[in-house]
Design a protein around this motif. Structure first.
Motif, PDB file in Angstrom:
ATOM      1  N   SER A 212       0.854  -1.179   0.000  1.00  0.00           N
ATOM      2  CA  SER A 212       0.000   0.000   0.000  1.00  0.00           C
ATOM      3  C   SER A 212       0.893   1.232   0.000  1.00  0.00           C
ATOM      4  CB  SER A 212      -0.906   0.015   1.237  1.00  0.00           C
ATOM      5  OG  SER A 212      -0.141   0.274   2.409  1.00  0.00           O
ATOM      6  N   GLY A 213       0.315   2.381  -0.302  1.00  0.00           N
ATOM      7  CA  GLY A 213       1.098   3.610  -0.274  1.00  0.00           C
ATOM      8  C   GLY A 213       1.721   3.843   1.091  1.00  0.00           C
ATOM      9  N   MET A 214       0.965   3.601   2.161  1.00  0.00           N
ATOM     10  CA  MET A 214       1.477   3.815   3.515  1.00  0.00           C
ATOM     11  C   MET A 214       2.588   2.833   3.847  1.00  0.00           C
ATOM     12  SD  MET A 214       1.330   5.722   6.144  1.00  0.00           S
ATOM     13  CE  MET A 214      -0.243   6.582   6.191  1.00  0.00           C
ATOM     14  N   GLN A 215       2.444   1.577   3.431  1.00  0.00           N
ATOM     15  CA  GLN A 215       3.501   0.588   3.673  1.00  0.00           C
ATOM     16  C   GLN A 215       4.794   0.996   2.964  1.00  0.00           C
ATOM     17  OE1 GLN A 215       1.329  -2.857   2.244  1.00  0.00           O
ATOM     18  NE2 GLN A 215       1.106  -3.686   4.321  1.00  0.00           N
ATOM     19  N   TYR A 216       4.655   1.508   1.751  1.00  0.00           N
ATOM     20  CA  TYR A 216       5.843   1.956   1.013  1.00  0.00           C
ATOM     21  C   TYR A 216       6.533   3.112   1.739  1.00  0.00           C
ATOM     22  CZ  TYR A 216       8.685   4.372  -2.413  1.00  0.00           C
ATOM     23  OH  TYR A 216       9.739   5.011  -3.033  1.00  0.00           O
ATOM     24  N   LEU A 217       5.765   4.084   2.194  1.00  0.00           N
ATOM     25  CA  LEU A 217       6.355   5.247   2.873  1.00  0.00           C
ATOM     26  C   LEU A 217       6.998   4.840   4.200  1.00  0.00           C
ATOM     27  CD1 LEU A 217       3.627   7.934   2.125  1.00  0.00           C
ATOM     28  CD2 LEU A 217       5.869   7.687   1.032  1.00  0.00           C
ATOM     29  N   ASN A 218       6.393   3.910   4.913  1.00  0.00           N
ATOM     30  CA  ASN A 218       7.002   3.419   6.150  1.00  0.00           C
ATOM     31  C   ASN A 218       8.285   2.650   5.863  1.00  0.00           C
ATOM     32  OD1 ASN A 218       5.469   4.252   8.498  1.00  0.00           O
ATOM     33  ND2 ASN A 218       3.767   3.073   7.671  1.00  0.00           N
ATOM     34  N   PHE A 219       8.307   1.928   4.758  1.00  0.00           N
ATOM     35  CA  PHE A 219       9.512   1.215   4.337  1.00  0.00           C
ATOM     36  C   PHE A 219      10.655   2.204   4.070  1.00  0.00           C
ATOM     37  CE2 PHE A 219      11.852  -0.314   0.483  1.00  0.00           C
ATOM     38  CZ  PHE A 219      12.611  -1.311   1.098  1.00  0.00           C
ATOM     39  N   VAL A 220      10.352   3.280   3.340  1.00  0.00           N
ATOM     40  CA  VAL A 220      11.365   4.304   3.065  1.00  0.00           C
ATOM     41  C   VAL A 220      11.827   4.962   4.366  1.00  0.00           C
ATOM     42  CG1 VAL A 220      11.789   6.529   1.932  1.00  0.00           C
ATOM     43  CG2 VAL A 220      10.508   4.753   0.734  1.00  0.00           C
ATOM     44  N   ALA A 221      10.871   5.282   5.230  1.00  0.00           N
ATOM     45  CA  ALA A 221      11.210   5.909   6.510  1.00  0.00           C
ATOM     46  C   ALA A 221      12.087   5.002   7.365  1.00  0.00           C
ATOM     47  CB  ALA A 221       9.933   6.277   7.254  1.00  0.00           C
ATOM     48  N   ASP A 222      11.828   3.694   7.324  1.00  0.00           N
ATOM     49  CA  ASP A 222      12.662   2.742   8.071  1.00  0.00           C
ATOM     50  C   ASP A 222      14.101   2.741   7.550  1.00  0.00           C
ATOM     51  OD1 ASP A 222      10.611   1.926   9.724  1.00  0.00           O
ATOM     52  OD2 ASP A 222      10.101   0.137   8.532  1.00  0.00           O
ATOM     53  N   ILE A 223      14.242   2.763   6.234  1.00  0.00           N
ATOM     54  CA  ILE A 223      15.580   2.753   5.630  1.00  0.00           C
ATOM     55  C   ILE A 223      16.390   3.959   6.099  1.00  0.00           C
ATOM     56  CG2 ILE A 223      16.850   3.044   3.453  1.00  0.00           C
ATOM     57  CD1 ILE A 223      14.679   1.352   2.115  1.00  0.00           C
ATOM     58  N   PHE A 224      15.736   5.117   6.153  1.00  0.00           N
ATOM     59  CA  PHE A 224      16.430   6.351   6.527  1.00  0.00           C
ATOM     60  C   PHE A 224      16.307   6.671   8.023  1.00  0.00           C
ATOM     61  CE2 PHE A 224      15.894   6.951   1.935  1.00  0.00           C
ATOM     62  CZ  PHE A 224      17.187   7.336   1.595  1.00  0.00           C
ATOM     63  N   ARG A 225      15.787   5.708   8.783  1.00  0.00           N
ATOM     64  CA  ARG A 225      15.724   5.812  10.249  1.00  0.00           C
ATOM     65  C   ARG A 225      14.982   7.057  10.724  1.00  0.00           C
ATOM     66  NH1 ARG A 225      22.015   3.868  11.414  1.00  0.00           N
ATOM     67  NH2 ARG A 225      21.785   1.792  10.475  1.00  0.00           N
ATOM     68  N   VAL A 226      13.869   7.309  10.089  1.00  0.00           N
ATOM     69  CA  VAL A 226      13.005   8.414  10.518  1.00  0.00           C
ATOM     70  C   VAL A 226      12.113   7.894  11.644  1.00  0.00           C
ATOM     71  CG1 VAL A 226      11.249  10.084   9.804  1.00  0.00           C
ATOM     72  CG2 VAL A 226      13.008   9.348   8.176  1.00  0.00           C
ATOM     73  N   SER A 227      12.058   8.611  12.756  1.00  0.00           N
ATOM     74  CA  SER A 227      11.270   8.155  13.902  1.00  0.00           C
ATOM     75  C   SER A 227       9.792   8.055  13.536  1.00  0.00           C
ATOM     76  CB  SER A 227      11.439   9.110  15.081  1.00  0.00           C
ATOM     77  OG  SER A 227      10.756  10.329  14.839  1.00  0.00           O
ATOM     78  N   LYS A 228       9.085   7.170  14.243  1.00  0.00           N
ATOM     79  CA  LYS A 228       7.660   6.968  13.951  1.00  0.00           C
ATOM     80  C   LYS A 228       6.868   8.258  14.170  1.00  0.00           C
ATOM     81  CE  LYS A 228       7.577   1.997  14.747  1.00  0.00           C
ATOM     82  NZ  LYS A 228       7.736   1.732  13.325  1.00  0.00           N
ATOM     83  N   LYS A 229       7.259   9.037  15.148  1.00  0.00           N
ATOM     84  CA  LYS A 229       6.575  10.296  15.420  1.00  0.00           C
ATOM     85  C   LYS A 229       6.779  11.288  14.278  1.00  0.00           C
ATOM     86  CE  LYS A 229       6.484  14.180  18.659  1.00  0.00           C
ATOM     87  NZ  LYS A 229       7.101  14.787  19.874  1.00  0.00           N
ATOM     88  N   ASP A 230       8.039  11.432  13.858  1.00  0.00           N
ATOM     89  CA  ASP A 230       8.346  12.394  12.794  1.00  0.00           C
ATOM     90  C   ASP A 230       7.717  11.984  11.467  1.00  0.00           C
ATOM     91  OD1 ASP A 230       9.759  13.968  14.521  1.00  0.00           O
ATOM     92  OD2 ASP A 230      11.736  13.268  13.889  1.00  0.00           O
TER      93      ASP A 230
END
Length: 238
Positions: free
Chosen positions: A91-109
């Motif tokens: 899903s679009g959200m799963q993709y964005l969370n995947f990218v955020a995980d790679i770049f270590r963006v906090s869940k809050k941010d």
């Protein structure tokens, strides 16, 4: 922010994709890169992003060599290709969370950034849908959100406005300006010369792998339109 020195890329068979290219993009600049199809724009962009090896020259991002330390360099850039190939089964959200995980963006941010960017680009309601159901324009919007999510120092974009409707294109241009106002930089290619003329601080024109003009918009085009100058100098370079 981005420094390219004497970049040369030759393909198997001897075709020269980029020939001794040197240019610099400074912090806070939106830098446009224009040329005909096959001029060497995408080859240059893929070399900057670490996707193409090159036999001569150097590329540094904020002082980090893309060749010598690719992980460190890639951690501070974002790259949007001309045809974003995303993971259709997510899903679009799963993709964005995947990218955020790679770049270590906090869940809050990431939550705040995703909601803000998706609302601006009017795809917030579609983020729980599978990417396979997205139109090309929606995929382009999703790729743009993914690029902005980790606050890169350099954003590399290859034809970013292809597939976007006029409202979305206007929104992306505003996002680009705001991004660079904070000290980051953008290097992007486009065939839409009117957009480049209005948006860019600096411009470079490439033909057959060679840089034929570069500088501020005023230096390159003077009192003429960018379209007139582009057609004139690319003809002269024949």
């Amino acid at each position: 922010m981005l420094k390219i020195e004497n970049l040369t890329k030759t393909y198997p068979g001897g075709k020269v994709g980029v020939d001794d290219l040197t240019l610099e993009v400074k912090a806070g600049e939106i830098y446009g890169f224009i040329g005909h199809n096959g001029a060497g724009k995408t080859t240059t962009i893929k070399a900057i992003a670490g996707l193409h090896q090159f036999e001569k020259g150097t590329i540094t991002i904020d002082g980090i060599s893309i060749k010598d330390d690719p992980i460190a360099a890639k951690s501070i850039i974002a790259y949007i290709p001309d045809n974003p190939e995303l993971y259709d089964n997510l899903s679009g959200m799963q993709y964005l969370n995947f990218v955020a995980d790679i770049f270590r963006v906090s869940k809050k941010d990431r939550k705040a950034k995703i909601e803000s960017l998706a609302a601006q680009l009017e795809i917030l309601d579609a983020l729980n849908n599978q990417i396979a159901s997205y139109s090309h324009g929606m995929k382009q919007k999703l790729a743009i959100i993914g690029a902005f999510i980790h606050d890169p120092k350099l954003l590399i974009m290859d034809e970013p406005f292809v597939g976007l409707d006029p409202k979305a294109a206007f929104t992306v241009k505003n996002m680009m300006r705001e991004f660079c106002s904070k000290g980051s930089a953008i290097f992007f290619s486009t065939h839409v010369l009117e957009v480049a003329e209005k948006l860019c601080d600096k411009i470079a024109i490439i033909k057959s792998g060679k840089l034929i003009a570069a500088g501020t918009m005023e230096e390159v085009k003077g009192n003429a339109s960018l379209e007139e100058v582009f057609l004139e100098i690319t003809e002269e370079a024949n």
